[in-house]
Design a protein around this motif. Structure first.
Motif, PDB file in Angstrom:
ATOM      1  N   VAL A 372       0.970  -0.931   0.032  1.00  0.00           N
ATOM      2  CA  VAL A 372       0.175   0.119  -0.309  1.00  0.00           C
ATOM      3  C   VAL A 372       1.027   1.759   0.142  1.00  0.00           C
ATOM      4  O   VAL A 372       1.951   1.537   0.842  1.00  0.00           O
ATOM      5  CB  VAL A 372      -0.510   0.059   1.132  1.00  0.00           C
ATOM      6  N   ASN A 373       0.506   2.592  -0.832  1.00  0.00           N
ATOM      7  CA  ASN A 373       1.350   3.166  -1.097  1.00  0.00           C
ATOM      8  C   ASN A 373       0.657   4.620  -1.345  1.00  0.00           C
ATOM      9  O   ASN A 373      -0.028   4.205  -2.110  1.00  0.00           O
ATOM     10  CB  ASN A 373       1.781   3.058  -2.963  1.00  0.00           C
ATOM     11  N   PRO A 374       0.802   5.601  -0.736  1.00  0.00           N
ATOM     12  CA  PRO A 374       0.283   7.331  -1.002  1.00  0.00           C
ATOM     13  C   PRO A 374       0.564   7.288  -2.681  1.00  0.00           C
ATOM     14  O   PRO A 374       1.203   7.333  -3.587  1.00  0.00           O
ATOM     15  CB  PRO A 374       0.859   7.664  -0.027  1.00  0.00           C
ATOM     16  N   THR A 375      -1.345   7.956  -3.183  1.00  0.00           N
ATOM     17  CA  THR A 375      -0.943   8.324  -4.758  1.00  0.00           C
ATOM     18  C   THR A 375      -1.954   8.673  -5.032  1.00  0.00           C
ATOM     19  O   THR A 375      -2.050   9.200  -3.788  1.00  0.00           O
ATOM     20  CB  THR A 375      -1.347   7.047  -5.475  1.00  0.00           C
ATOM     21  N   ASN A 386      -3.566  -0.128  -3.274  1.00  0.00           N
ATOM     22  CA  ASN A 386      -2.809  -1.078  -2.923  1.00  0.00           C
ATOM     23  C   ASN A 386      -2.097  -1.247  -3.812  1.00  0.00           C
ATOM     24  O   ASN A 386      -2.723  -1.746  -5.275  1.00  0.00           O
ATOM     25  CB  ASN A 386      -3.424  -2.153  -2.519  1.00  0.00           C
ATOM     26  N   PHE A 387      -0.854  -1.830  -3.864  1.00  0.00           N
ATOM     27  CA  PHE A 387      -0.066  -2.586  -5.665  1.00  0.00           C
ATOM     28  C   PHE A 387      -0.118  -4.022  -5.641  1.00  0.00           C
ATOM     29  O   PHE A 387       0.410  -4.423  -7.489  1.00  0.00           O
ATOM     30  CB  PHE A 387       1.321  -2.052  -5.414  1.00  0.00           C
ATOM     31  N   GLY A 388      -0.204  -4.457  -4.967  1.00  0.00           N
ATOM     32  CA  GLY A 388      -0.842  -5.709  -5.392  1.00  0.00           C
ATOM     33  C   GLY A 388       0.104  -6.197  -4.511  1.00  0.00           C
ATOM     34  O   GLY A 388       1.491  -5.531  -4.045  1.00  0.00           O
ATOM     35  N   PRO A 389       0.598  -7.787  -4.565  1.00  0.00           N
ATOM     36  CA  PRO A 389       1.672  -8.909  -4.590  1.00  0.00           C
ATOM     37  C   PRO A 389       3.210  -8.746  -4.780  1.00  0.00           C
ATOM     38  O   PRO A 389       3.087  -8.048  -6.625  1.00  0.00           O
ATOM     39  CB  PRO A 389       1.527 -10.354  -3.885  1.00  0.00           C
ATOM     40  N   SER A 390       4.033  -8.560  -3.691  1.00  0.00           N
ATOM     41  CA  SER A 390       4.968  -8.711  -4.816  1.00  0.00           C
ATOM     42  C   SER A 390       6.276  -9.504  -4.294  1.00  0.00           C
ATOM     43  O   SER A 390       6.289 -10.570  -2.937  1.00  0.00           O
ATOM     44  CB  SER A 390       6.083  -7.021  -4.904  1.00  0.00           C
ATOM     45  N   GLU A 406      12.881  -5.828  -6.861  1.00  0.00           N
ATOM     46  CA  GLU A 406      11.598  -6.488  -6.102  1.00  0.00           C
ATOM     47  C   GLU A 406      10.753  -6.194  -7.005  1.00  0.00           C
ATOM     48  O   GLU A 406      10.034  -5.390  -7.730  1.00  0.00           O
ATOM     49  CB  GLU A 406      11.390  -5.456  -4.837  1.00  0.00           C
ATOM     50  N   ASN A 407      10.263  -7.005  -7.531  1.00  0.00           N
ATOM     51  CA  ASN A 407       9.264  -6.982  -8.099  1.00  0.00           C
ATOM     52  C   ASN A 407       7.889  -7.637  -8.107  1.00  0.00           C
ATOM     53  O   ASN A 407       7.356  -8.223  -7.299  1.00  0.00           O
ATOM     54  CB  ASN A 407       9.553  -8.721  -9.782  1.00  0.00           C
ATOM     55  N   TYR A 408       6.570  -7.222  -8.589  1.00  0.00           N
ATOM     56  CA  TYR A 408       5.619  -7.034  -8.812  1.00  0.00           C
ATOM     57  C   TYR A 408       4.496  -8.677  -9.454  1.00  0.00           C
ATOM     58  O   TYR A 408       4.949  -7.967 -10.574  1.00  0.00           O
ATOM     59  CB  TYR A 408       4.607  -6.005  -8.824  1.00  0.00           C
ATOM     60  N   PHE A 409       3.951  -8.702  -8.964  1.00  0.00           N
ATOM     61  CA  PHE A 409       3.097  -9.159  -9.733  1.00  0.00           C
ATOM     62  C   PHE A 409       2.047  -9.051 -10.625  1.00  0.00           C
ATOM     63  O   PHE A 409       2.107  -9.489 -11.920  1.00  0.00           O
ATOM     64  CB  PHE A 409       2.163 -10.595  -8.931  1.00  0.00           C
ATOM     65  N   GLN A 410       0.933  -8.276 -10.592  1.00  0.00           N
ATOM     66  CA  GLN A 410       0.132  -7.279 -11.689  1.00  0.00           C
ATOM     67  C   GLN A 410       1.080  -5.754 -11.799  1.00  0.00           C
ATOM     68  O   GLN A 410       1.250  -5.193 -10.953  1.00  0.00           O
ATOM     69  CB  GLN A 410      -1.228  -7.283 -10.515  1.00  0.00           C
ATOM     70  N   PRO A 411       0.439  -5.817 -13.268  1.00  0.00           N
ATOM     71  CA  PRO A 411       0.486  -4.110 -13.490  1.00  0.00           C
ATOM     72  C   PRO A 411       0.266  -2.859 -12.715  1.00  0.00           C
ATOM     73  O   PRO A 411      -0.691  -3.270 -12.235  1.00  0.00           O
ATOM     74  CB  PRO A 411       0.758  -4.229 -14.971  1.00  0.00           C
ATOM     75  N   ASP A 413      -1.116   0.635 -12.202  1.00  0.00           N
ATOM     76  CA  ASP A 413      -1.932   2.184 -12.676  1.00  0.00           C
ATOM     77  C   ASP A 413      -0.987   2.958 -12.284  1.00  0.00           C
ATOM     78  O   ASP A 413      -1.351   3.803 -11.469  1.00  0.00           O
ATOM     79  CB  ASP A 413      -3.354   2.237 -13.031  1.00  0.00           C
ATOM     80  N   PHE A 414      -0.568   3.996 -13.247  1.00  0.00           N
ATOM     81  CA  PHE A 414       0.803   5.598 -12.931  1.00  0.00           C
ATOM     82  C   PHE A 414      -0.166   6.759 -14.477  1.00  0.00           C
ATOM     83  O   PHE A 414       0.189   6.123 -15.678  1.00  0.00           O
ATOM     84  CB  PHE A 414       1.506   5.254 -13.178  1.00  0.00           C
ATOM     85  N   ASP A 415      -1.465   7.271 -13.679  1.00  0.00           N
ATOM     86  CA  ASP A 415      -2.325   8.347 -14.734  1.00  0.00           C
ATOM     87  C   ASP A 415      -2.540   7.954 -15.837  1.00  0.00           C
ATOM     88  O   ASP A 415      -2.315   7.912 -16.977  1.00  0.00           O
ATOM     89  CB  ASP A 415      -0.745   9.367 -14.820  1.00  0.00           C
ATOM     90  N   GLY A 416      -3.215   6.139 -16.146  1.00  0.00           N
ATOM     91  CA  GLY A 416      -3.768   5.648 -16.804  1.00  0.00           C
ATOM     92  C   GLY A 416      -3.206   4.302 -17.675  1.00  0.00           C
ATOM     93  O   GLY A 416      -3.561   3.994 -18.498  1.00  0.00           O
ATOM     94  N   THR A 417      -1.677   4.182 -17.403  1.00  0.00           N
ATOM     95  CA  THR A 417      -1.093   3.731 -18.203  1.00  0.00           C
ATOM     96  C   THR A 417       0.421   2.936 -17.024  1.00  0.00           C
ATOM     97  O   THR A 417      -0.098   2.882 -16.299  1.00  0.00           O
ATOM     98  CB  THR A 417       0.878   4.256 -18.617  1.00  0.00           C
ATOM     99  N   LYS A 418      -0.999   1.200 -17.393  1.00  0.00           N
ATOM    100  CA  LYS A 418      -0.330  -0.006 -16.507  1.00  0.00           C
ATOM    101  C   LYS A 418       1.035   0.250 -16.641  1.00  0.00           C
ATOM    102  O   LYS A 418       1.550  -0.037 -17.880  1.00  0.00           O
ATOM    103  CB  LYS A 418      -1.193  -1.160 -16.727  1.00  0.00           C
ATOM    104  N   TYR A 419       2.121  -0.858 -15.654  1.00  0.00           N
ATOM    105  CA  TYR A 419       2.854  -1.143 -15.809  1.00  0.00           C
ATOM    106  C   TYR A 419       3.003  -1.650 -14.748  1.00  0.00           C
ATOM    107  O   TYR A 419       2.792  -1.711 -13.457  1.00  0.00           O
ATOM    108  CB  TYR A 419       4.351   0.707 -15.114  1.00  0.00           C
ATOM    109  N   PHE A 420       4.351  -3.161 -15.389  1.00  0.00           N
ATOM    110  CA  PHE A 420       5.130  -4.017 -14.565  1.00  0.00           C
ATOM    111  C   PHE A 420       6.134  -3.149 -14.084  1.00  0.00           C
ATOM    112  O   PHE A 420       6.776  -2.462 -14.196  1.00  0.00           O
ATOM    113  CB  PHE A 420       5.379  -4.855 -15.495  1.00  0.00           C
TER     114      PHE A 420
END
Length: 693
Positions: A372-375, A386-390, A406-411, A413-420
């Motif tokens: 969980v990170n502030p956005t 919640n950015f999900g599991p890592s 530290e790699n995340y399981f799911q992309p 969303d940042f400003d409408g674009t999803k990133y891994f």
């Protein structure tokens, strides 16, 4: 005995006497208590028994060594701390031995040998004359003492009578209880300390193990049988569905294994989180089986609610990962770029693989279910996301150098674009940096990895460049010239992919400088070169989409293309020949248990009670003595006949103003009851309102 022998014996006695006086001095006790207080503050403020790297990161190499030399990372187990406790124990015990017999004799004695001269010399003293019979004075004095709560005794001697009284003898008992309570507390604390374990280690009975080994591989000399230590504090981590029957006790730079007389099964572990992702509460469902009797106890423990069994306490202290099972795709970033392998792994385990003839090791370190990170939300307000599991792992090369990821399981969303996301920490204590790989329209890595594989394929880029040159030349150039131009374009694309845009700009500038072009033409040629490279990159991307069955090229695809190019130029600095893309997991948690055995706890509690009662007695119970001496007398100071002279004296161990008032009230009342009817009250002493002559 010769004079020299007598002198030597006297010196020895004098030395032992001085040593005994120093040991029982208040200055030594205050100094020892001050050092213990400072050490306790340090042990409270500075977290004890943390991983060495945590201290190294927080204090730096210099202060880490200084504090480590002083033993501040495990204050309560240091030899100097135990030595101070022993000194304080010896000092307090010596004071108790020296003063207790005298105090006990004092509270039993009424001091019936007090003389007239000594009584009149007291700070609280007065005298007057009475013509009442001695028996009457004694009777009224005893009645007044009884009324005020004093115990009194009467002694007749050589024509005079002494009435002695005392009360508050528990004040002296308070001194004994206070010191005895400190002794009991210190003994209880030493019982639960590591002093005995350190002694065993010093004698070679127990060896400290410094390697990170499974319990089954720890040497026998590092094991302690059940009951070997009267008191200890150890810890153990047990995954869900597993069991343990040992506790690890930290000692020096390693540990020893304390075998337990029971087996602990962790049947379930449960944790609740706040909205911020921080743990709210956690508990463990345990089954304890006694090895000897077979007795089974099932209980759920949580923080501050331990399981107690036959003097052992099992506390819920922490939690962690218990070997979460992972499935992931390993995408190659070098060599056969774009190919992937579907692999499996476990947290706290390693996986070795060979790449380009070199050995690499994946060390899976931890799994985090919630990140969980502030956005910034759509309305501009800060919110928790919640950015999900890592999964956190280290990639270690053949030379032993490691980089943590530290790699995340799911992309995300940042400003409408999803990133891994992939967090990179290149060195211990370094700042974590992130690699953002855009997700395609299917929220996968397939498109980017295929595009990146195309860019890394020299033959494919050359083919695209040849096609592009052929379309733009319209037959104006020969085959050799077209091939040379295509190779030049492929070189520029390779430079861009391997080194970035700045390296590409430098390469173009060098080529133009060799042609000795005018500035205006050089600028146009440079811009043209960039457009050509851009065209080749776009053609490679569009062919990648076509291979994936994408028929229409939209704004989202163009946005993906621009963001993918940003990622391509930083991959060479990523530090890993593969990209670990975790896909699924089976979450297995581990509970951290603290197992203690503290027989000294009872004595510490008992000593604390004794200390509290003793301090209460010392402060709130006054130890007071009063004397009334009745002596025959002839004529008083006014010329009237008088039968007796009465001397009243008193003392209080605390010497406070309360006794001034109490003595004045007592002596006034006694004088009123026993003085002659025509006798005036004598004047008060000018320096002491409670004293008159």
């Amino acid at each position: 005995m010769t004079s020299q022998a007598k002198t030597a014996r006297k010196r020895r006695r004098s030395l032992s006497s001085r040593l005994y006086t120093w040991l029982t001095s208040m200055n030594l006790a205050i100094a020892l208590l001050s050092i213990l207080a400072i050490a306790s503050v340090i042990g409270t403020v500075l977290q004890q028994n943390q991983p060495v790297n945590d201290y190294l990161i927080e204090f730096g190499p210099f202060w880490f060594e200084v504090f480590n030399t002083m033993g501040l990372y495990d204050v309560y187990s240091m030899s100097w701390f135990v030595a101070i406790l022993l000194f304080l124990l010896a000092s307090t015990s010596a004071c108790l031995i020296r003063n207790t017999p005298g105090f006990l004799r004092d509270i039993r004695s009424f001091r019936l040998n007090a003389q007239d001269k000594s009584l009149r010399a007291f700070a609280h003293s007065r005298q007057y004359q009475s013509d009442l019979p001695a028996a009457t004075i004694v009777e009224r004095t005893q009645g007044l003492f009884k009324q005020l709560g004093y115990k009194a005794r009467v002694k007749e001697r050589e024509g005079e009578i002494l009435v002695a009284a005392r009360k508050g003898g528990m004040n002296r008992i308070g001194y004994v209880l206070t010191h005895l309570g400190m002794v009991v507390i210190l003994v209880g604390g030493l019982m639960d300390s590591k002093m005995y374990l350190k002694t065993l280690n010093t004698l070679g009975v127990v060896e400290v193990e410094t390697r990170d080994l499974p319990v089954s591989q720890v040497p026998e000399e590092s094991h302690l049988p059940p009951g070997a230590l009267a008191g200890f504090r150890g810890s153990v981590n047990i995954p869900e569905g597993k069991w343990g029957d040992v506790a690890f006790i930290g000692l020096k730079d390693g540990y020893v294994v304390q075998n337990l007389p029971f087996k602990i099964d962790v049947e379930d572990f449960h944790i609740e989180h706040y909205d911020t992702g921080m743990p709210k509460s956690f508990n463990s469902q345990l089954k304890l089986t006694d090895k000897e009797s077979g007795e089974v106890i099932e209980e759920t423990i949580r923080v501050n609610h331990p399981l107690r069994y036959k003097g052992y306490n099992i506390f819920q202290s922490s939690f962690g990962d218990g070997g979460t099972e992972l499935e992931f795709d390993a995408w190659q970033l070098f060599g056969k770029v774009g190919t992937k392998q579907e692999l499996e792994g476990k947290v706290n385990q390693e996986r070795t693989f060979d790449f380009s003839g070199e050995k690499h090791t994946l060390e899976f370190r931890d799994f985090t279910l919630f990140n969980v990170n502030p956005t910034e939300g759509p309305d501009g307000e800060r919110e928790n996301t919640n950015f999900g599991p890592s999964v956190t792992f280290r990639l270690r090369d053949a030379a032993g150098q490691a980089i943590e990821y530290e790699n995340y399981f799911q992309p995300v969303d940042f400003d409408g674009t999803k990133y891994f996301l992939s967090g990179v920490t290149a060195e211990v204590g370094g700042q974590q940096q992130f690699l953002f790989i855009p997700a395609d329209r299917n929220d996968s890595l397939e498109t980017f990895m295929a595009f990146y594989a195309t860019l890394k394929d020299r033959d494919e880029i050359t083919r695209i460049a040849v096609d592009l040159v052929g379309q733009t030349s319209q037959g104006q150039q020969g085959g050799a010239a077209q091939s040379a131009a295509a190779r030049s374009i492929a070189d520029m694309v390779e430079t861009f992919v391997e080194q970035g845009f700045s390296a590409l700009a430098e390469q173009v500038d060098r080529q133009l400088a060799e042609r000795d072009m005018p500035p205006e033409m050089a600028d146009q040629a440079q811009e043209s070169s960039f457009r050509v490279v851009q065209s080749v990159l776009m053609r490679a991307y569009m062919e990648t989409l076509q291979d994936q069955g994408v028929e229409e090229f939209g704004d989202r695809d163009e946005d993906f293309f621009e963001k993918a190019l940003d990622v391509v130029t930083v991959i060479p600095n990523y530090g890993s020949p593969i990209f670990v893309a975790p896909s699924s997991f089976n979450h297995i948690q581990s509970t951290g248990l603290e197992v203690t055995r503290a027989p000294g706890m009872f004595w510490v509690y008992l000593g604390s009670l004794m200390l509290t009662l003793g301090i209460f007695m010392l402060f709130y119970i006054h130890y007071r003595r009063l004397w009334v001496l009745i002596k025959p007398a002839g004529v008083n100071d006014d010329g009237d006949s008088a039968h007796h002279r009465v001397v009243v004296a008193g003392t209080d161990a605390r010497k406070n103003i309360d006794f001034d008032q109490a003595f004045a009230q007592f002596s006034d009342e006694l004088q009123r009851q026993t003085e002659s009817n025509n006798q005036k009250n004598p004047p008060s002493h000018p320096d002491n309102p409670g004293r008159s002559e």
